[in-house]
Design a protein around this motif. Structure first.
Motif, short mmCIF file in Angstrom:
data_model
loop_
_atom_site.label_atom_id
_atom_site.label_comp_id
_atom_site.label_asym_id
_atom_site.label_seq_id
_atom_site.Cartn_x
_atom_site.Cartn_y
_atom_site.Cartn_z
N SER A 1 14.25 3.83 13.03
CA SER A 1 15.38 4.54 12.45
C SER A 1 16.06 5.44 13.48
CB SER A 1 14.92 5.37 11.25
OG SER A 1 15.98 6.16 10.75
N LYS A 2 15.26 6.14 14.27
CA LYS A 2 15.81 7.03 15.29
C LYS A 2 16.58 6.23 16.35
CE LYS A 2 12.71 11.02 15.02
NZ LYS A 2 13.75 12.08 15.04
N LEU A 3 16.08 5.05 16.69
CA LEU A 3 16.77 4.23 17.67
C LEU A 3 18.07 3.68 17.11
CD1 LEU A 3 13.76 2.26 19.21
CD2 LEU A 3 14.99 4.18 20.22
N THR A 4 18.02 3.25 15.87
CA THR A 4 19.23 2.72 15.24
C THR A 4 20.33 3.78 15.20
OG1 THR A 4 17.92 1.20 13.87
CG2 THR A 4 20.16 1.68 13.14
N GLN A 5 19.92 5.02 14.97
CA GLN A 5 20.87 6.14 14.94
C GLN A 5 21.16 6.68 16.34
OE1 GLN A 5 22.40 7.03 12.08
NE2 GLN A 5 21.23 5.39 11.11
#
Length: 329
Positions: free
Chosen positions: A80-84
């Motif tokens: 999730s952090k990478l996607t954001q």
């Protein structure tokens, strides 16, 4: 007249002084450093262990560069952090690097650093893969990379998954460890550094197959790049010198951790995420941490990604990544 010349001389001297001071101020403006803020994330366990020296010491990456480090407990949070795009640099499962790239999330794979941590343990004697036929094997990661890796090696050694062996899946490492330590089951596929903890508790168990060696036998390659380091395109494009400095520091930090496992264990323990220094000291050799740049690791990366793709294309985001995945240095 002398008084007039004296006054003119003093005036000229003051003008020169003020002009000189002014140019110094301009010089200061010219060398003003633009702040660079970098956020680095890594999952708990071996990925964080590979970076523990940087976490603890936070060495300088250059004037105006501020680096913050974060250890992540869950892989879904990491994704999730990478996607954001909340991280500039991250240690990730290698398949996640490919997955993000295929989804056009702007990161490149700079190198690989965790080269397999899976071991088959048993209380019984095992002389080869044939001895596993008819056995139940406890493990984690149904449908994920540990599952893909183990099933690939079973098949390469003429053992048919789900027919010749029964695979029993647990939701996580803690549940698997607790079950095996309590005496439930005689075979388990366990990752380091959890493996060391298990063997300290269940004295009658031992490693019977090293998946990394078995991968080497099956493929002719040294091992498989289980985790890799990725860097944001923004950081690569705008601050390449910082990227180089960071990757060099990361490589040096890994060498230091391998040479000083107890001290690395103390650094890890200081993070307060569950493992103590003596355990890390014992487990370090089996964690197979070493830095290999993307160019040198490419053959191993492609072989590993091909195995994962054959098992489940969704692990890579639906397709094999192209050359654009890799950071050339």
């Amino acid at each position: 007249m002398k008084k007039l010349f004296s006054t003119i001389f003093i005036a000229l001297a003051l003008m020169i002084l003020f002009v000189g001071c002014g140019s110094k101020e301009v010089d200061k403006e010219e060398v003003k450093v633009e702040p660079v803020n970098i956020h680095v994330i890594a999952p708990n366990g071996t990925p964080t262990l590979s970076m523990v020296k940087l976490f603890e010491e936070n060495p300088s990456m250059g004037d105006g560069v501020t680096v913050t480090y974060e250890s992540i407990a869950a892989t879904d949070v990491l994704a999730s952090k990478l996607t954001q795009q909340e991280a500039d640099i991250a240690i990730v499962p290698t398949n996640l690097a490919a997955n993000m790239y295929n989804k056009e999330v702007p990161y490149k794979l700079a190198g690989s650093s965790v080269w397999g941590i899976l071991y088959l343990v048993s209380t019984e004697e095992v002389n080869g893969w044939e001895d596993l036929k008819g056995k139940e094997i406890s493990m984690i990661g149904r449908g994920l990379t540990p599952d893909a890796t183990f099933r690939y090696l079973l098949t390469k050694n003429n053992v048919e998954p789900d027919k010749d062996v029964s695979l029993k899946y647990f939701s996580g490492g803690s549940e698997l460890a607790a079950s095996f330590i309590s005496g439930k089951g005689e075979y388990a596929l366990i990752p380091e550094p959890l493996l060391t903890k298990v063997l300290m508790k269940r004295k009658d168990a031992k490693v019977v197959l090293d998946m990394q060696r078995e991968w080497s036998t099956a493929t002719g390659l040294e091992s498989y790049p289980q985790a890799s380091i990725i860097v944001s395109d923004d950081l690569i494009n705008n601050h390449p010198e910082v990227v180089d400095k960071f990757l060099n520091a990361y490589e040096e930090g890994i060498k230091w951790a391998n040479d000083n496992p107890l001290e690395a264990g103390k650094y890890y323990e200081n993070l307060g995420i569950g493992l103590k220094a003596p355990l890390i000291n014992k487990a370090m050799a089996g964690c197979n941490i070493r830095y290999v740049g993307a160019t040198d690791a490419k053959e191993s990366l492609e072989a590993y990604l091909n195995v994962l793709f054959e098992f489940n294309p969704k692990l890579l985001g639906g397709k094999l990544p192209d050359e654009g995945l890799y950071l050339e240095r």
